[in-house]
Scaffold this motif. Structure first.
Motif, short mmCIF file in Angstrom:
data_model
loop_
_atom_site.label_atom_id
_atom_site.label_comp_id
_atom_site.label_asym_id
_atom_site.label_seq_id
_atom_site.Cartn_x
_atom_site.Cartn_y
_atom_site.Cartn_z
N LEU A 1 46.39 55.80 32.15
CA LEU A 1 46.17 57.19 31.74
C LEU A 1 47.31 57.67 30.84
N VAL A 2 48.53 57.25 31.15
CA VAL A 2 49.67 57.62 30.31
C VAL A 2 49.52 57.04 28.91
N GLY B 1 34.11 48.22 23.26
CA GLY B 1 33.87 48.97 24.49
C GLY B 1 32.95 48.23 25.44
N ALA B 2 31.90 47.60 24.89
CA ALA B 2 30.98 46.84 25.73
C ALA B 2 31.69 45.64 26.37
N MET C 1 35.35 54.87 33.56
CA MET C 1 35.47 55.70 32.36
C MET C 1 36.38 55.09 31.30
N MET C 2 37.19 54.13 31.70
CA MET C 2 38.14 53.54 30.78
C MET C 2 37.49 52.94 29.53
N PRO C 3 36.44 52.13 29.65
CA PRO C 3 35.82 51.58 28.44
C PRO C 3 35.33 52.65 27.48
N ILE C 4 34.81 53.76 28.04
CA ILE C 4 34.33 54.84 27.18
C ILE C 4 35.49 55.49 26.43
N ALA C 5 36.59 55.75 27.16
CA ALA C 5 37.75 56.38 26.54
C ALA C 5 38.35 55.48 25.45
N PHE D 1 39.39 53.74 19.79
CA PHE D 1 39.35 52.61 18.86
C PHE D 1 38.42 52.87 17.68
N MET D 2 37.61 53.91 17.75
CA MET D 2 36.78 54.26 16.60
C MET D 2 37.62 54.62 15.38
#
Length: 558
Positions: free
Chosen positions: A13-14, A489-490, A513-517, A522-523
């Protein structure tokens, strides 16, 4: 253990928070601005001809020998100056005969934008609203340059170009100072961004001639045109070598506070921006004086050097010379020009890891001829180098995953007694010979490599406008269709499914939620970096899947 998992989640999170701060800083620092050196609508076909008024602080100071008679510089009208264009296969240089200063440099092999294949990248330019030029001249007892006057040189033509059969181009501009003839000579070589600047002095007078050479980069604080992408904000400012530091950075705020002066044998002084650099490199055998300062109340800064004064006896000739580089941050070429000039390709404090990584990537590209496939092959090599460490980590994770049913049972039995639960959990680890930290330490060992590779991909001008395949036409900017970030992400989601599920429901949701974040962040990263991360994830998934199946398929210990 729960506290270890909480620590890992907290650390992630940091990292996410820091990435968001960097993204916000980057966006603020790179808001679209009118840039007269880049935007065609604001750039005239030729630089502003009107010379800026020189003040006493614009030119470097020199100690005047009171025993040497002063030769006044002949007063000339600035309107008599003109522009001289010098063109090679890689450079288009425009020189103002007023002072013989370089007022515009176009990098013919580098484009302003990939979509517009006709506009070369403009590094130096003098317009009505912006200043970024390279000045040089002679100061001292018999110098031609003073705070009130700059010499007007004569040139035989307004345009000089390197011929197809030429390896070098020499352009002479002349000036007559009484009985002293002075030639300011620019020498450019095919395929090179380094210009040699020399003054040839022919003293036909009956008095000794004394002067020193100065060179300086004069620039305002305007930001270059922004590039699409996210990450650390690129450094914009001055840098030089000092007696104490091989690479010292001084940004505009530093120079606003106080000037910086240094005496050094050899040395260099540079103006750095993302991917490109301009630098004065004086005589490497002489003790040169460097002076970096803000010019009065103007938004102008001077980064320059003064070489030792030379004496030219009556009836003899003398020469003063230096070199000026204006081009891409090619670390191998910069390394040849002057010691430690290659450090302007700034990989941060992990440069000692990043430089070998770039060396491998550079040579792979030399064999393959495509930077995208080179990044993929480099990722495979790095994965092989850490294969055993990764295997140790994945075995630990697989063992933890295999123990999840038993750990859940212990939690049901001793959920109200934390001390007993902790004791029984440790006994379980000892009995099954599982190290709960075994999955963390190998990853931490690899982190310097990941960070170094980020800087390599971020700093390497070689990746600017470098295509890979299909829709990826520039690895240095974000994926225009966000396909790579979605694949990343996938892959991250699949990889996390192979890891043991946290027993705490809240922790489990955060991990999901990490992969979504990460996909969101990364976009905006350069496609080259996302490509590396995606391939690394896919290789990790393959390795982790095999190890997990082996351990989960093994018979239970009795």
């Amino acid at each position: 253990m729960d506290w270890q998992r909480s620590l890992l989640i907290g650390a992630m999170l940091v990292v996410l928070y820091m990435l968001f701060l960097e993204w916000n800083t980057f966006q603020e620092a790179h808001k679209p601005q009118p840039d007269n050196s880049m935007v065609e609508a604001l750039v005239p076909e030729t630089p502003d001809l009107t010379p800026a008024a020189e003040s006493a602080s614009d030119l470097p100071e020199v100690v005047v020998d009171s025993n040497t008679p002063q030769t006044p510089t002949l007063s000339v009208e600035p309107t008599k100056s003109r522009l001289v264009t010098i063109t090679t296969d890689v450079l288009k240089v425009i020189v103002d005969t007023h002072g013989g200063d370089i007022v515009r440099i176009e990098l013919l092999k580098h484009l302003t934008e990939l979509e517009n294949s006709t506009d070369p990248f403009i590094l130096l330019n003098r317009t009505a609203t912006t200043t970024y030029i390279a000045q040089s001249g002679l100061i001292g007892p018999n110098g031609t340059d003073t705070s009130k006057n700059r010499p007007i040189f004569a040139a035989t033509s307004d345009s000089f170009s390197i011929a197809a059969d030429q390896q070098s181009l020499q352009v002479d501009m002349t000036y007559q100072q009484g009985a002293v003839s002075i030639i300011k000579r620019y020498t450019l070589n095919r395929g090179d961004y380094l210009l040699d600047v020399s003054y040839l002095v022919d003293n036909k007078s009956d008095q000794p001639w004394k002067a020193a050479l100065f060179g300086q980069i004069k620039r305002d604080s305007h930001q270059p045109q922004a590039t699409n992408g996210m990450g650390m904000s690129p450094y914009l400012g001055a840098a030089l070598r000092t007696t104490e530091e091989n690479y010292k950075k001084l940004d505009f705020e530093d120079l606003q506070k106080e000037a910086f002066k240094e005496n050094l044998t050899g040395g260099w002084v540079a103006m750095i921006q993302h991917y490109f650099i301009s630098a004065w490199v004086p005589d490497q055998t002489a003790v040169n004086h460097f002076n970096l300062r803000k010019l009065g109340n103007q938004d102008l800064y001077a980064l320059g050097f003064t070489s030792p004064q030379i004496d030219v006896a009556p009836g003899t000739t003398g020469e003063l010379k230096a070199s000026f580089y204006a081009g891409p941050k090619d670390q191998y070429r910069l390394e040849e020009i002057s010691p430690y000039l290659d450090l302007t390709v700034d990989y941060g404090w992990l440069w000692w890891v990043a430089k070998p990584i770039f060396w491998v990537l550079y040579h792979i590209q030399g064999l393959i001829g495509n930077w995208g496939w080179s990044i993929i092959l480099l990722t495979v090599l790095i994965k092989l180098a850490f294969f055993k460490l990764s295997a140790t980590s994945y075995r630990s994770m697989a063992n933890m995953r295999k123990l999840q049913p038993e750990m859940a049972r212990l939690k049901d039995l001793y959920g109200d007694d934390r001390q007993k639960l902790s004791q029984e959990t440790m006994n379980l680890y000892k009995r099954e010979k599982v190290n709960p930290m075994g999955g963390c330490l190998p990853i931490l060992v690899q982190m310097p490599v990941f960070i170094s590779l980020y800087w390599v991909l971020f700093e390497s001008v070689e990746l600017r406008h470098a295509p890979w395949i299909l829709w990826i036409s520039d690895l240095s900017v974000k994926d225009p269709y966000f396909i790579l970030p979605l694949l990343m992400g996938a892959s991250m989601f699949v990889q996390m499914r192979l890891n043991p599920t946290p027993p705490d429901p809240t922790q489990a949701k955060i991990m999901q939620m990490m992969p979504i974040a990460f996909t969101f962040f990364f976009m905006f990263f350069p496609a080259g970096l996302v490509l590396y991360w995606t391939v690394n994830n896919l290789l990790s998934i393959a390795q982790q899947w095999v190890i997990t199946r082996q351990i989960e398929g093994a018979p239970a210990k009795k």
